[in-house]
Enzyme design. Structure first.
Site, PDB file in Angstrom:
ATOM      1  CB  ILE A 143     -29.249   2.624 -30.459  1.00  0.00           C
ATOM      2  CG1 ILE A 143     -30.406   3.551 -30.077  1.00  0.00           C
ATOM      3  CG2 ILE A 143     -29.511   1.220 -29.971  1.00  0.00           C
ATOM      4  CD1 ILE A 143     -31.756   3.060 -30.619  1.00  0.00           C
ATOM      5  CG  ASP A 144     -24.395   4.141 -33.420  1.00  0.00           C
ATOM      6  OD1 ASP A 144     -23.817   4.203 -32.316  1.00  0.00           O
ATOM      7  OD2 ASP A 144     -24.077   3.343 -34.319  1.00  0.00           O
ATOM      8  CE  LYS A 145     -27.819  13.515 -35.209  1.00  0.00           C
ATOM      9  NZ  LYS A 145     -26.976  14.634 -35.708  1.00  0.00           N
TER      10      LYS A 145
END
Length: 342
Positions: A143-145
């Site tokens: 999952i994105d930062k």
């Protein structure tokens, strides 16, 4: 360094290529993925009928004895770092983490340290077995930062192989809570005119496109309809805010899992996520629709309003059904409270 030996016979009607035949017939207990087998062939670790074969396209006959020599896992070049983790579940094969916004999952040139992988190496220590021949956590999805929430990580080769197969088969249950601009509704004629958008029973928005790297910005993904990777997102409105409604809390779930999929799909539909600076999610809201406090809170939200809230899968070793949920993080919850005020 020790060596583990795996031996087996090729079954009837083998595929015409060595790599495919090995992938089909290697014992499940060996926990060797297709990618790992390809690497072992290239390394000269595979003997067929007593002869080392390094060509993955080589033909192989029924009944041929195969011997694979697997060296013990090497230590990872990534350094362990004592970073605090919110562990939701852990056993010998996998670990489920509730990731905070701001934490990068895997080291990269721009972020060589301070990542989830660094933290997992410190947390798991000697309990990590060789994933792909290296003592490291197996990242099967990301999952994105600046997205918060749940992700599962493999701790063993068997788990990595099994989880990766489930993600490839799109059988993993993943639901995200998100805040978007506007209201994705089937009665909206504009939205019904968006290519790739349709509605299913229950006023569920379905977005079906191809995704590929943006032609002018390599850090972004773009919606296309020829080439690229197939991507399907569904979204349903849970709650809307404002008079007239200007913001919605939506439940998004993934049929596929592509980079930035929800963010780019919702932007394509004209309902970009609040706080998303990459896909045009910063819009000026009318102070007539929302309170000044809400308008200010939306404008100041520092990240995309996206949270991986539900994660369900079959345990790759035991076969048990597993389902996890994560409450909204404080920043997301606080924004919702402000939006609900009149």
């Amino acid at each position: 360094m020790g060596t583990r030996i795996v031996e087996f016979d090729i079954a009837a009607a083998p595929p015409p290529r060595l790599d495919k035949a090995l992938s089909r017939d290697v014992p499940d207990a060996a926990a060797l993925s297709r990618t790992r087998l390809a690497r072992l062939i290239a390394e000269g670790a595979v003997s067929v009928g007593g002869q080392v074969i390094t060509d993955p396209k080589a033909r192989i006959e029924e009944g041929t004895r195969v011997r694979i020599a697997i060296e013990e896992a090497d230590e990872s070049h990534i350094a362990p770092e004592p970073i605090s983790l919110d562990v939701v579940y852990e056993d010998d094969d996998l670990i489920v983490i509730d990731k905070p916004a701001g934490l990068v999952v895997h080291p990269a040139p721009g972020t060589p340290s301070g990542t989830l992988v660094n933290a997992l190496l410190a947390h798991c220590g000697d309990n990590l077995s060789g994933v792909g021949g290296v003592k490291r956590p197996g990242i099967v999805h990301r999952i994105d930062k600046d997205t918060s929430g749940l992700l599962v990580v493999a701790k063993s080769d068997a788990s990595h192989h099994g989880l990766a197969a489930q993600f490839e088969a799109h059988s993993v249950d993943r639901h995200y809570a998100a805040l978007c601009y506007g209201v994705p509704d089937g009665s909206d004629p504009r939205l019904r005119g968006v290519k790739g958008a349709s509605f299913e029973p229950g006023n569920v928005l379905r977005l079906t496109t191809q995704l590929a790297r943006h032609p002018h910005d390599r850090q972004k993904q773009a919606v296309i309809f020829h080439g690229g990777r197939h991507a399907v997102t569904r979204a349903r409105v849970i709650e809307s805010f404002g008079i007239p409604a200007a913001v919605s809390l939506i439940d998004c779930w993934l049929e596929t899992g592509r980079t930035h999929q929800i963010r780019v799909h919702m932007a394509h539909a004209g309902h970009g996520l609040l706080g998303d600076p990459v896909y045009g999610g910063r819009r000026k809201l009318s102070p007539k629709a929302l309170s000044p406090e809400a308008v200010e809170a939306v404008a100041g939200f520092p990240r995309q309003a996206l949270h991986a809230a539900v994660l369900g899968f079959e345990h790759p070793v035991t076969g048990a059904a597993m389902q996890f949920s994560s409450p909204l993080p404080q920043d997301f919850s606080d924004l919702l409270d402000i939006l609900r005020r009149r």
